[in-house]
Each structure stands twice: as C-alpha cells, then as structure tokens.
Design a protein around this motif. Structure first.
Motif, PDB file in Angstrom:
ATOM      1  N   ALA A 156      18.978  37.958 -19.586  1.00  0.00           N
ATOM      2  CA  ALA A 156      18.728  36.646 -20.178  1.00  0.00           C
ATOM      3  C   ALA A 156      20.049  35.882 -20.275  1.00  0.00           C
ATOM      4  CB  ALA A 156      18.126  36.809 -21.571  1.00  0.00           C
ATOM      5  N   ASP A 157      19.961  34.553 -20.344  1.00  0.00           N
ATOM      6  CA  ASP A 157      21.157  33.758 -20.621  1.00  0.00           C
ATOM      7  C   ASP A 157      21.625  34.095 -22.035  1.00  0.00           C
ATOM      8  OD1 ASP A 157      20.744  32.613 -18.189  1.00  0.00           O
ATOM      9  OD2 ASP A 157      20.156  30.637 -18.943  1.00  0.00           O
ATOM     10  N   LYS A 158      22.871  34.521 -22.145  1.00  0.00           N
ATOM     11  CA  LYS A 158      23.352  34.973 -23.447  1.00  0.00           C
ATOM     12  C   LYS A 158      24.859  34.842 -23.536  1.00  0.00           C
ATOM     13  CE  LYS A 158      22.811  38.791 -26.739  1.00  0.00           C
ATOM     14  NZ  LYS A 158      22.175  40.116 -26.979  1.00  0.00           N
ATOM     15  N   GLU A 159      25.338  34.538 -24.727  1.00  0.00           N
ATOM     16  CA  GLU A 159      26.775  34.513 -24.978  1.00  0.00           C
ATOM     17  C   GLU A 159      27.102  35.595 -26.008  1.00  0.00           C
ATOM     18  OE1 GLU A 159      30.271  31.440 -26.533  1.00  0.00           O
ATOM     19  OE2 GLU A 159      28.475  30.660 -25.520  1.00  0.00           O
ATOM     20  N   TYR A 160      28.114  36.406 -25.704  1.00  0.00           N
ATOM     21  CA  TYR A 160      28.514  37.516 -26.557  1.00  0.00           C
ATOM     22  C   TYR A 160      29.835  37.224 -27.261  1.00  0.00           C
ATOM     23  CZ  TYR A 160      25.203  40.345 -23.799  1.00  0.00           C
ATOM     24  OH  TYR A 160      24.088  40.846 -23.169  1.00  0.00           O
ATOM     25  N   VAL A 161      30.068  37.944 -28.336  1.00  0.00           N
ATOM     26  CA  VAL A 161      31.417  38.038 -28.898  1.00  0.00           C
ATOM     27  C   VAL A 161      32.148  39.053 -28.034  1.00  0.00           C
ATOM     28  CG1 VAL A 161      32.812  38.680 -30.882  1.00  0.00           C
ATOM     29  CG2 VAL A 161      30.611  37.511 -31.224  1.00  0.00           C
ATOM     30  N   PRO A 162      33.177  38.643 -27.297  1.00  0.00           N
ATOM     31  CA  PRO A 162      33.769  39.555 -26.316  1.00  0.00           C
ATOM     32  C   PRO A 162      34.557  40.694 -26.960  1.00  0.00           C
ATOM     33  CG  PRO A 162      35.040  37.533 -26.455  1.00  0.00           C
ATOM     34  CD  PRO A 162      33.829  37.320 -27.303  1.00  0.00           C
ATOM     35  N   ALA A 163      34.612  41.806 -26.227  1.00  0.00           N
ATOM     36  CA  ALA A 163      35.462  42.926 -26.629  1.00  0.00           C
ATOM     37  C   ALA A 163      36.884  42.593 -26.200  1.00  0.00           C
ATOM     38  CB  ALA A 163      34.987  44.207 -25.968  1.00  0.00           C
ATOM     39  N   VAL A 164      37.799  42.499 -27.178  1.00  0.00           N
ATOM     40  CA  VAL A 164      39.161  42.025 -26.911  1.00  0.00           C
ATOM     41  C   VAL A 164      40.176  43.034 -27.418  1.00  0.00           C
ATOM     42  CG1 VAL A 164      40.845  40.210 -27.403  1.00  0.00           C
ATOM     43  CG2 VAL A 164      38.439  39.611 -27.075  1.00  0.00           C
ATOM     44  N   LYS A 165      41.173  43.321 -26.590  1.00  0.00           N
ATOM     45  CA  LYS A 165      42.321  44.122 -27.001  1.00  0.00           C
ATOM     46  C   LYS A 165      43.552  43.237 -26.914  1.00  0.00           C
ATOM     47  CE  LYS A 165      45.089  48.201 -25.877  1.00  0.00           C
ATOM     48  NZ  LYS A 165      45.287  49.346 -24.933  1.00  0.00           N
ATOM     49  N   LYS A 166      44.177  42.970 -28.068  1.00  0.00           N
ATOM     50  CA  LYS A 166      45.344  42.101 -28.116  1.00  0.00           C
ATOM     51  C   LYS A 166      46.538  42.769 -27.450  1.00  0.00           C
ATOM     52  CE  LYS A 166      43.610  38.631 -30.532  1.00  0.00           C
ATOM     53  NZ  LYS A 166      43.543  37.248 -29.987  1.00  0.00           N
ATOM     54  N   LEU A 167      47.273  41.984 -26.655  1.00  0.00           N
ATOM     55  CA  LEU A 167      48.466  42.462 -25.972  1.00  0.00           C
ATOM     56  C   LEU A 167      49.659  41.613 -26.385  1.00  0.00           C
ATOM     57  CD1 LEU A 167      46.884  42.797 -22.400  1.00  0.00           C
ATOM     58  CD2 LEU A 167      47.167  44.617 -24.103  1.00  0.00           C
ATOM     59  N   ALA A 168      50.832  42.028 -25.988  1.00  0.00           N
ATOM     60  CA  ALA A 168      52.049  41.288 -26.335  1.00  0.00           C
ATOM     61  C   ALA A 168      52.076  39.941 -25.617  1.00  0.00           C
ATOM     62  CB  ALA A 168      53.279  42.108 -25.951  1.00  0.00           C
ATOM     63  N   GLY A 169      52.803  38.995 -26.200  1.00  0.00           N
ATOM     64  CA  GLY A 169      53.020  37.701 -25.563  1.00  0.00           C
ATOM     65  C   GLY A 169      51.827  36.778 -25.558  1.00  0.00           C
TER      66      GLY A 169
END
Length: 296
Positions: A147-160
């Motif tokens: 289905a058309d859907k928007e997720y809260v993305p899985a994010v890993k913060k990196l430097a800079g």
C-alpha cells in the motif's frame, strides 16, 4: 546525458515532500536458487548448445540453449524453443563458471536460467544458473502487494551530520547528509520504495528502488538511457550503471540533477541529487559518499 526524473513514479515521490565498494557487490544479492526464483522476471529450462562472447560486451558470457521450456514468467511473452542469452553484469564469477574448462562441462547439459527481461533491445539476461539435476525452487504464485505508506525511518546517526537510513519495505540502506522520509508507493504497476532527504543547502538526496515486472517504469528508463549513443556507462558495485546530469525547470529557477541508475536482480535503483545551481558545488561534495554507501 539528461537525468530522467520525469517518470510519473519519481515525480509522485518528490511531490510527497516536494567506483564501488567491493564488500557490497551486486553479485551477492542472489545467494541461492530460491533467491533467484523470488527475483526473476522469467525462468527457463533448456539444453546448453554453446557458449560465446560478444565483442560488444566482452564482460558477459553468452549461452545458447535448445529445447526450451518456460518454467515461470512474471509477464507473458511469445513462446520460443531456442534462445541466445547473455549473463547479467551481476552474475557471480561468470568467467570462472561459464567459460574455459567450466563451459565444456555444461555443453549438452540441461540447465535452468533465471533472469531479467530488458527493453530497448537489451533482451533477456540471466543472473543465476543451476543444472536441472538440482532441486527446483518454489516460484511465487502471487507477488507481494504494498500500500502507499510513509514510515518513520530507521536512522543511525553518524558523525558530521550524516545518517545511515534504511528503507522499511525496500530492504536497502544508504547514508545521507540529512534525515529522510521513508515512502512506499504500492499503487503503480510495480511497487517502489524511496528514501528522500534534504541537506543544509536545500538540495534533495533521493534513492528509489522499483521492483521489476510488467509496467516497471524505471527499468524502461534505465534500459533506454544506457542504450543511447554517448551514454555515460560505468560499473557500480559490479552492475552496469549509467550516470546522468541535467536540468529540471522550476518556479524558482532551474534545478541541476545528478543521477545514477542501475538494474540488479529484482529491480532498478535510481540515486539522485537535485540542487539549485548556486549550491551545486557544495552539495556535490557529498555525491560519492552518498552513492557508494548504498547497501542492497
């Protein structure tokens, strides 16, 4: 070469928010016959008649097969009894597997070929081969719907200020100099999965993976673009890819676009940066890291 962002697929997604690393080669996408069956546009069985190499594509090995039996097709095509097929650029160890002494062991044998269906004269290319003596994989009765859907993305913060972001349904990840939206578009001919972010200059970083199959827009765009005279064709993570640059008109001025297109077993990727002319130099400093961080 124009960056072909004009497909309805990519425009829909944009409107929702307005040399490779060897450890992640495309030949690792398919690890088994079952993987191949889940990603193939077609699967045929036939008797190997000969192996060949074309001067126009020396990296690819060609196989001619007789007494062809079609085992699976995502999109029906005319029947045929013989075929001459080339390896896909993502076929693992093609030279060692299909050329020289290895070729003589396959001639006369019954094999199964798993591959992609191309357009613009690119024909059928196979990315996996097994002998008919091996166990037959299961072929999908129906393909998964989204289905058309928007997720809260899985994010890993990196430097800079960078982040590694994973597509929920697309099963790929990439690094961006920004956080991103994670969108699945399931209402088209084939589902597509997008990550989109904006850097501190307002430039858009976007990656889309569209599944292969009937009506796949990005596959057709890739095949047409890479087949044009003068196309900027490169090898990216083992895959044949085409690099593009162009302009898109906009109400606040033209946007400069830089793209990278590649077909892999199972679908097509488009990676792009869309920037104002005044910020092109700054944003393009991130291009190589952005592109090369893609993991399948």
């Amino acid at each position: 070469m124009r960056f072909l962002l004009s497909t309805a697929l990519v425009l829909f997604m944009l409107s929702r928010a307005a040399s490779a690393q060897g450890s992640n080669d495309c030949s690792t996408i398919v690890k088994s016959a079952q993987d191949a069956a889940s990603k193939a546009d077609w699967v045929i069985e036939g008797t190997v008649d000969n192996m060949f190499r074309m001067k126009s594509s020396p990296r690819q090995i060609g196989v001619s097969v007789e007494d062809v039996k079609i085992l699976y097709e995502a999109e029906h095509s005319p029947r045929f009894s013989t075929a001459m097929l080339e390896t896909d650029s993502c076929f693992p160890n093609a030279m060692a597997t299909l050329w020289g002494p290895a070729a003589s062991k396959l001639v006369g044998k019954r094999v199964r070929l798993f591959g992609s269906r191309g357009t613009s004269g690119r024909g059928r290319r196979f990315f996996f081969l097994q002998t008919a003596e091996q166990a037959m994989p299961a072929f999908p009765a129906t393909r998964k719907a989204y289905a058309d859907k928007e997720y809260v993305p899985a994010v890993k913060k990196l430097a800079g200020g960078w982040s590694r972001i994973r597509s929920t349904d697309g099963n790929y990840s990439i690094e961006m100099p920004a956080t991103a939206t994670d969108i699945t578009k399931g209402s088209g001919h084939q589902p597509a999965f997008m990550l989109r972010g904006t850097d501190r200059y307002g430039s858009t970083f976007i990656v889309v993976f569209e599944r292969s199959g009937a009506g796949a827009q990005m596959a057709g765009t890739f095949d047409a673009t890479i087949s044009k005279p003068g196309a900027d064709v490169i090898t990216f993570k083992g895959a044949d890819a085409v690099s593009t640059r162009g302009e898109l008109p906009g109400s606040s001025g033209a946007k400069i676009t830089h793209g990278l297109w590649l077909r892999v077993p199972g679908g097509t990727y488009m990676l792009g940066i869309v920037t104002d002319k005044e910020h092109e130099t700054e944003s393009l400093r991130s291009r190589e890291r952005f592109f090369n961080s893609l993991t399948f």
